[in-house]
Write an enzyme that holds these catalytic residues in place. Sequence first.
Site, PDB file in Angstrom:
ATOM      1  N   HIS A  17       0.839  -1.203   0.000  1.00 52.97           N
ATOM      2  CA  HIS A  17       0.000   0.000   0.000  1.00 52.97           C
ATOM      3  C   HIS A  17       0.871   1.248   0.000  1.00 52.97           C
ATOM      4  O   HIS A  17       2.089   1.189   0.120  1.00 52.97           O
ATOM      5  CB  HIS A  17      -0.972   0.004   1.191  1.00 52.97           C
ATOM      6  CG  HIS A  17      -0.380   0.467   2.486  1.00 52.97           C
ATOM      7  ND1 HIS A  17      -1.113   1.083   3.470  1.00 52.97           N
ATOM      8  CD2 HIS A  17       0.887   0.399   2.965  1.00 52.97           C
ATOM      9  CE1 HIS A  17      -0.323   1.368   4.495  1.00 52.97           C
ATOM     10  NE2 HIS A  17       0.885   0.971   4.222  1.00 52.97           N
ATOM     11  N   CYS A  36       5.065   5.159   5.486  1.00 57.46           N
ATOM     12  CA  CYS A  36       3.948   4.548   4.757  1.00 57.46           C
ATOM     13  C   CYS A  36       3.518   5.384   3.552  1.00 57.46           C
ATOM     14  O   CYS A  36       2.634   4.979   2.801  1.00 57.46           O
ATOM     15  CB  CYS A  36       2.763   4.296   5.676  1.00 57.46           C
ATOM     16  SG  CYS A  36       2.914   2.735   6.588  1.00 57.46           S
ATOM     17  N   HIS A  42       5.138  -0.237  -0.351  1.00 56.97           N
ATOM     18  CA  HIS A  42       5.829  -1.118   0.602  1.00 56.97           C
ATOM     19  C   HIS A  42       4.770  -2.060   1.120  1.00 56.97           C
ATOM     20  O   HIS A  42       3.573  -1.848   0.899  1.00 56.97           O
ATOM     21  CB  HIS A  42       6.452  -0.312   1.747  1.00 56.97           C
ATOM     22  CG  HIS A  42       5.411   0.367   2.563  1.00 56.97           C
ATOM     23  ND1 HIS A  42       4.826   1.543   2.173  1.00 56.97           N
ATOM     24  CD2 HIS A  42       4.781   0.000   3.708  1.00 56.97           C
ATOM     25  CE1 HIS A  42       3.900   1.883   3.050  1.00 56.97           C
ATOM     26  NE2 HIS A  42       3.842   0.958   3.990  1.00 56.97           N
ATOM     27  N   HIS A  44       2.971  -4.878   4.136  1.00 54.54           N
ATOM     28  CA  HIS A  44       2.770  -5.272   5.527  1.00 54.54           C
ATOM     29  C   HIS A  44       2.224  -6.692   5.568  1.00 54.54           C
ATOM     30  O   HIS A  44       1.518  -7.115   4.655  1.00 54.54           O
ATOM     31  CB  HIS A  44       1.751  -4.371   6.225  1.00 54.54           C
ATOM     32  CG  HIS A  44       2.208  -2.968   6.416  1.00 54.54           C
ATOM     33  ND1 HIS A  44       3.079  -2.593   7.412  1.00 54.54           N
ATOM     34  CD2 HIS A  44       1.918  -1.833   5.742  1.00 54.54           C
ATOM     35  CE1 HIS A  44       3.292  -1.299   7.342  1.00 54.54           C
ATOM     36  NE2 HIS A  44       2.603  -0.802   6.328  1.00 54.54           N
ATOM     37  N   ASP A  82      -4.934 -10.513  -0.538  1.00 52.00           N
ATOM     38  CA  ASP A  82      -3.658 -11.173  -0.262  1.00 52.00           C
ATOM     39  C   ASP A  82      -2.707 -11.091  -1.461  1.00 52.00           C
ATOM     40  O   ASP A  82      -3.084 -11.435  -2.587  1.00 52.00           O
ATOM     41  CB  ASP A  82      -3.915 -12.643   0.112  1.00 52.00           C
ATOM     42  CG  ASP A  82      -2.673 -13.300   0.707  1.00 52.00           C
ATOM     43  OD1 ASP A  82      -1.863 -12.590   1.343  1.00 52.00           O
ATOM     44  OD2 ASP A  82      -2.515 -14.524   0.536  1.00 52.00           O
ATOM     45  N   HIS A  83      -1.504 -10.607  -1.200  1.00 54.98           N
ATOM     46  CA  HIS A  83      -0.486 -10.388  -2.231  1.00 54.98           C
ATOM     47  C   HIS A  83      -0.940  -9.416  -3.313  1.00 54.98           C
ATOM     48  O   HIS A  83      -0.578  -9.546  -4.489  1.00 54.98           O
ATOM     49  CB  HIS A  83      -0.019 -11.720  -2.837  1.00 54.98           C
ATOM     50  CG  HIS A  83       0.827 -12.502  -1.872  1.00 54.98           C
ATOM     51  ND1 HIS A  83       0.304 -13.126  -0.777  1.00 54.98           N
ATOM     52  CD2 HIS A  83       2.156 -12.703  -1.822  1.00 54.98           C
ATOM     53  CE1 HIS A  83       1.276 -13.710  -0.094  1.00 54.98           C
ATOM     54  NE2 HIS A  83       2.415 -13.456  -0.703  1.00 54.98           N
ATOM     55  N   GLU A 129      -1.784  -3.760  11.624  1.00 56.64           N
ATOM     56  CA  GLU A 129      -0.916  -3.414  10.496  1.00 56.64           C
ATOM     57  C   GLU A 129       0.516  -3.816  10.823  1.00 56.64           C
ATOM     58  O   GLU A 129       1.256  -4.312   9.981  1.00 56.64           O
ATOM     59  CB  GLU A 129      -0.996  -1.915  10.209  1.00 56.64           C
ATOM     60  CG  GLU A 129      -0.240  -1.506   8.949  1.00 56.64           C
ATOM     61  CD  GLU A 129      -0.135  -0.001   8.817  1.00 56.64           C
ATOM     62  OE1 GLU A 129      -0.523   0.517   7.773  1.00 56.64           O
ATOM     63  OE2 GLU A 129       0.339   0.652   9.768  1.00 56.64           O
TER      64      GLU A 129
HETATM   65 NI    NI Z   1       2.475   1.013   5.578  1.00 55.87          NI
END
Ligand code: NI
Length: 143
Positions: A17, A36, A42, A44, A82-83, A129
Amino acid sequence: MGQKLYLTRREKFSAAHRMYVPEWTDEQNLEVFGKCSNPNWHGHDYVLYVTVRGDLSGETGLVINMNVLKEIIREKIIDKVDHRNLNLEVDFMKGMNATTENLAVAIWNELEEALKSAGCELYCVKIEETENNTVEYYGKKDH
Ligand code: NI
């Protein structure tokens, strides 16, 4: 009156995200959203907790079949996030800043009706997160 119980299912997913306001400069976004806001994304490892509330069945001793709950969460949420890139690839996050707060509300909105149809009430969507940052949403009610 029935006996009300709360059941929680945990699911994990990994996603990319970026948290940012498009109208702002990268510097402004960095100031508010920190790392972020990295323009090149990047990831999580998110942990999602879905808590439902329902009546204990005298016949089965269950509130909801955990497999049913698991399948609803998989189909409506995990398979879609997911992914993936939350900003670019997830239909229910389109046009939103990919904060954990917005994600929790969006996941609530995706699950609420399906869980009602399965005979229980969505009580809480909680997302970790990171180990240190967690968001909880209880729907449009005061708490
Ligand atoms: Ni982040």
